[in-house]
Motif scaffolding. Structure first.
Motif, PDB file in Angstrom:
ATOM      1  N   UNK A  15       0.823  -1.208   0.000  1.00 16.45           N
ATOM      2  CA  UNK A  15       0.000   0.000   0.000  1.00 16.45           C
ATOM      3  C   UNK A  15       0.858   1.259   0.000  1.00 16.45           C
ATOM      4  N   UNK A  16       1.920   1.255   0.790  1.00 15.17           N
ATOM      5  CA  UNK A  16       2.791   2.435   0.856  1.00 15.17           C
ATOM      6  C   UNK A  16       3.407   2.739  -0.511  1.00 15.17           C
ATOM      7  N   UNK A  17       3.782   1.685  -1.222  1.00 17.74           N
ATOM      8  CA  UNK A  17       4.342   1.883  -2.565  1.00 17.74           C
ATOM      9  C   UNK A  17       3.291   2.498  -3.485  1.00 17.74           C
ATOM     10  N   UNK A  18       2.082   1.996  -3.418  1.00 19.53           N
ATOM     11  CA  UNK A  18       1.013   2.541  -4.254  1.00 19.53           C
ATOM     12  C   UNK A  18       0.693   3.990  -3.890  1.00 19.53           C
ATOM     13  N   UNK A  19       0.724   4.289  -2.602  1.00 24.09           N
ATOM     14  CA  UNK A  19       0.430   5.657  -2.165  1.00 24.09           C
ATOM     15  C   UNK A  19       1.493   6.630  -2.665  1.00 24.09           C
ATOM     16  N   UNK A  20       2.741   6.213  -2.647  1.00 28.06           N
ATOM     17  CA  UNK A  20       3.821   7.064  -3.191  1.00 28.06           C
ATOM     18  C   UNK A  20       3.590   7.320  -4.677  1.00 28.06           C
ATOM     19  N   UNK A  21       3.137   6.285  -5.401  1.00 28.90           N
ATOM     20  CA  UNK A  21       2.861   6.435  -6.828  1.00 28.90           C
ATOM     21  C   UNK A  21       1.722   7.422  -7.055  1.00 28.90           C
ATOM     22  N   UNK A  22       0.688   7.343  -6.213  1.00 25.42           N
ATOM     23  CA  UNK A  22      -0.422   8.286  -6.308  1.00 25.42           C
ATOM     24  C   UNK A  22       0.073   9.724  -6.140  1.00 25.42           C
ATOM     25  N   UNK A  23       0.936   9.935  -5.160  1.00 25.74           N
ATOM     26  CA  UNK A  23       1.424  11.284  -4.876  1.00 25.74           C
ATOM     27  C   UNK A  23       2.287  11.816  -6.024  1.00 25.74           C
ATOM     28  N   UNK A  24       3.090  10.927  -6.641  1.00 29.73           N
ATOM     29  CA  UNK A  24       3.915  11.358  -7.786  1.00 29.73           C
ATOM     30  C   UNK A  24       3.039  11.815  -8.943  1.00 29.73           C
ATOM     31  N   UNK A  25       1.966  11.080  -9.192  1.00 32.41           N
ATOM     32  CA  UNK A  25       1.061  11.460 -10.280  1.00 32.41           C
ATOM     33  C   UNK A  25       0.390  12.792  -9.961  1.00 32.41           C
TER      34      UNK A  25
END
Length: 325
Positions: free
Chosen positions: A142-152
């Motif tokens: 989940x943390x990896x996905x959340x970081x990806x969301x923030x980058x986008x």
């Protein structure tokens, strides 16, 4: 496609009477029943792990699984002349679970609970402590996905002219991002308070495509993502597909939880785990991830529709989550 699969089939006991394409493989009617032949790119160790677990499941009442078939040489992998490796496994011709039919949904959930119950009775072996059998925890993913969301979000925020999709992303980013943080923090806390012996085998990819409806019981297939972890993730994946199709109807969601609980008690901790899994905005992340990995100059209208549907269903989804909590 060449006919090298015919030469591969000849390396197994029995005769083949019919072959047709299906599920990215060859579905074969043979003298010893229906089989599926497909190319395999994984490791032999992974295959041996799956074979051992599937055999144990059969001993514990989960009879209809797609167990592997060994060739005439007693091997799990069979090579074609060009070196391509294949596996042959038991197969079933029954149809997939119909997510529009309440009775089939509840039957499938009951069998998921039975599968988990059988999984818990299989002793974990030392030789299984590697690679795909022990993936990262749910909170880490989940943390990896959340970081990806923030980058986008950061990328879109720098654009002067935004598309309709990008405006949809920005409009509700804060609320979805807060849900993501709460979910990952909650799962991380649950993980810290969990002993290793509370982790069990999981299917890893349970949805309606992998639950085939038989006259008596169901057939469970495609265990290539099987691992040791949180069994609630299996239940969540199946339930999420159902809930999205039914507009997050609270009554149906609770019926599924009750159907599972009657076979295998969920308990307070696992109920909390299920809550955090549903809370995480997985569909929102998937749309952002798709955007990040494709041509940003052209976003399909369907992607915009999916984001709008998420917005529309949010209130109903949160009411369902309040029932779980």
């Amino acid at each position: 496609m060449n006919d090298q699969y015919l030469d591969v089939l000849q390396q197994y006991e029995g005769e083949t009477t019919e072959v047709r394409r299906g599920r990215g493989a060859w579905i074969c009617e043979r003298s010893d029943g229906w089989k599926l032949l497909k190319e395999y790119r994984g490791t032999l160790r992974r295959l041996e792990f799956e074979e051992a677990v599937l055999a144990s499941l059969k001993e514990r009442g989960i009879v209809y699984v797609d167990q592997y078939v060994r060739n005439r040489e007693g091997e799990l992998l069979t090579s074609a002349e060009d070196g391509t490796r294949y596996i042959l496994k038991d197969w079933f011709t029954e149809r997939e679970c119909n997510l529009k039919e309440r009775r089939e949904i509840l039957s499938a959930v009951m069998w998921i609970a039975k599968l988990h119950q059988a999984f818990r009775k299989i002793p974990w072996r030392e030789e299984w402590n590697l690679g795909s059998m022990l993936p990262p925890g749910l909170a880490e993913e989940m943390r990896r996905h959340t970081r990806e969301m923030k980058r986008v979000r950061n990328f879109i925020s720098t654009k002067r002219k935004k598309s309709e999709f990008e405006l949809c992303v920005m409009r509700h980013f804060s609320s979805f991002y807060e849900q993501a943080l709460e979910a990952q923090d909650g799962l991380e806390l649950l993980g810290k308070n969990q002993e290793q012996d509370q982790l069990f085998l999981c299917h890893g990819d349970l949805d309606q495509h992998h639950v085939l409806m038989r006259e008596q019981g169901v057939a469970l297939i495609e265990f290539s993502q099987m691992h040791r972890g949180e069994q609630m993730a299996d239940l969540y994946h199946f339930m999420r597909k159902v809930m999205e199709k039914h507009g997050w109807k609270e009554a149906l969601g609770m019926e599924m939880i009750d159907a599972y609980d009657r076979v295998l008690t969920i308990g307070k901790r696992n109920r909390r785990c299920l809550y955090y899994l549903f809370l995480y905005p997985e569909k929102y992340w998937k749309q952002l991830n798709y955007y990040n990995n494709t041509n940003k100059a052209w976003i399909p209208e369907k992607s915009v529709e999916k984001l709008k549907n998420l917005e529309q269903q949010q209130e109903q989804k949160m009411r369902f989550l309040a029932k779980i909590e």
